[in-house]
Motif scaffolding. Structure first.
Motif, PDB file in Angstrom:
ATOM      1  N   GLY A  65       0.827  -1.109   0.027  1.00  0.00           N
ATOM      2  CA  GLY A  65      -0.082  -0.038   0.048  1.00  0.00           C
ATOM      3  C   GLY A  65       0.824   1.318   0.090  1.00  0.00           C
ATOM      4  N   THR A  66       0.033   2.311   0.194  1.00  0.00           N
ATOM      5  CA  THR A  66       0.845   3.809   0.118  1.00  0.00           C
ATOM      6  C   THR A  66       0.538   4.317   1.132  1.00  0.00           C
ATOM      7  OG1 THR A  66       0.824   3.701  -2.463  1.00  0.00           O
ATOM      8  CG2 THR A  66       1.238   5.733  -1.666  1.00  0.00           C
ATOM      9  N   ALA A  67       1.553   4.890   2.042  1.00  0.00           N
ATOM     10  CA  ALA A  67       1.089   5.460   3.155  1.00  0.00           C
ATOM     11  C   ALA A  67       2.281   6.587   3.567  1.00  0.00           C
ATOM     12  CB  ALA A  67       0.945   4.566   4.503  1.00  0.00           C
ATOM     13  N   ASP A  68       1.970   7.695   4.317  1.00  0.00           N
ATOM     14  CA  ASP A  68       2.718   8.789   4.796  1.00  0.00           C
ATOM     15  C   ASP A  68       2.118   8.874   6.201  1.00  0.00           C
ATOM     16  OD1 ASP A  68       4.853   9.379   2.472  1.00  0.00           O
ATOM     17  OD2 ASP A  68       2.897   9.270   1.722  1.00  0.00           O
ATOM     18  N   ALA A  69       2.974   9.384   6.913  1.00  0.00           N
ATOM     19  CA  ALA A  69       2.969  10.068   8.228  1.00  0.00           C
ATOM     20  C   ALA A  69       2.831  11.333   8.527  1.00  0.00           C
ATOM     21  CB  ALA A  69       3.366   8.940   9.218  1.00  0.00           C
ATOM     22  N   VAL A  70       2.308  12.097   9.166  1.00  0.00           N
ATOM     23  CA  VAL A  70       2.579  13.483   9.542  1.00  0.00           C
ATOM     24  C   VAL A  70       2.336  13.580  11.290  1.00  0.00           C
ATOM     25  CG1 VAL A  70       0.172  14.244   8.934  1.00  0.00           C
ATOM     26  CG2 VAL A  70       1.916  15.875   9.107  1.00  0.00           C
ATOM     27  N   THR A  71       2.977  14.406  11.864  1.00  0.00           N
ATOM     28  CA  THR A  71       2.716  14.321  13.385  1.00  0.00           C
ATOM     29  C   THR A  71       1.807  15.533  13.473  1.00  0.00           C
ATOM     30  OG1 THR A  71       4.987  13.590  13.865  1.00  0.00           O
ATOM     31  CG2 THR A  71       3.812  14.909  15.655  1.00  0.00           C
ATOM     32  N   VAL A  72       0.608  15.413  14.149  1.00  0.00           N
ATOM     33  CA  VAL A  72      -0.350  16.232  14.570  1.00  0.00           C
ATOM     34  C   VAL A  72      -0.820  16.302  15.966  1.00  0.00           C
ATOM     35  CG1 VAL A  72      -2.833  17.095  13.853  1.00  0.00           C
ATOM     36  CG2 VAL A  72      -1.197  16.476  11.986  1.00  0.00           C
TER      37      VAL A  72
END
Length: 262
Positions: A65-72
């Motif tokens: 799959g395609t995934a990215d992360a961002v701290t929020v």
């Protein structure tokens, strides 16, 4: 497939969509991350815990799959807006958003026992954060012709909630703004819906049970199905609402509670 498998062997319900998920580090949000990716979406995962997000991103990528992360941090408005800006930087558009992040009321008890800190925290995370996220998401979706937003509310918003009155009040306010946004943004091709999970087998539920023993047992007993929901079962409802198969559904607050609120 287990719930962590993310390989796509056929065209999925969310194929080709870019979807932003808040509260994605555990519980319903983590289940949604795996499910949406399995259904063909490229997901951008947001939460405070970067380590947990990175682990989920790795699992999704390992599954194809395609995934990215961002701290929020949902208590910080600019952090939320920065999360949506990151989606623009990564993909140039946004097709769907699952605003799922939230917190439990720290001090359970009647209305007259609600602390100022609880009121402020519940407002910031369980209401204001969703409103800010929705506005940022809408602005990006409108640029590319539309999209869909799903907000996680709670069965506690549908009736009196004497043990968690501030939590229930903020979730009820979230239902209202969800409906208002649906009416306002329909002309722009943006659908907005909410879900109201009942008792769900999440880490948050376990923490509540540890603070107030018997909560899980009582919640399961109150469901006609006699059990808590699994996080993936709740995520499945959100996936459908975010998909094109729900193209005529907007302004709905959908119970996902095993009949407990019926």
């Amino acid at each position: 497939m287990t719930h962590n498998d993310t390989a796509t062997t056929s065209i999925g319900l969310l194929a080709g969509k870019i979807i932003f998920i808040t509260g994605a580090s555990r519980g319903i949000g983590a289940a949604a991350a795996h499910l949406f990716a399995q259904e063909g979406a490229s997901v951008v995962l947001a939460a405070r815990s970067r380590d947990a997000l990175d682990r989920i991103v790795t699992e999704i990528r390992d599954g194809g799959g395609t995934a990215d992360a961002v701290t929020v941090d949902l208590a910080v408005p600019d952090s939320i807006r920065a999360g949506v800006t990151r989606v623009r930087e990564l993909h140039g558009r946004l097709d769907g958003a699952f605003n799922n992040g939230g917190i439990m009321q720290q001090q359970a008890g009647p209305v007259d026992g609600a602390t100022d800190a609880d009121v402020d925290e519940q407002y910031a995370v369980n209401f204001r954060s969703h409103l800010i996220a929705m506005n940022a998401e809408f602005a990006l979706m409108r640029e590319s012709g539309g999209g869909a937003i799903v907000n996680t509310s709670s069965i506690g918003a549908r009736r009196a909630n004497p043990l968690l009155p501030v939590y229930g009040a903020m979730k009820r306010a979230l239902n209202s703004v969800t409906e208002s946004a649906a009416v306002s943004w329909a002309k722009d091709g943006v659908r907005v819906n909410g879900i109201t999970p009942g008792g769900t087998a999440t880490e948050l539920m376990q923490e509540w049970d540890e603070a107030s023993p018997g909560v899980i047992e009582a919640s399961a007993a109150s469901s006609p199905m006699g059990r808590l929901a699994e996080p993936r079962e709740v995520a499945e409802a959100a996936a459908w609402l975010l998909s094109d198969r729900a193209s005529m559904v907007t302004g709905a607050i959908v119970p996902v509670d095993g009949g407990a609120g019926a």
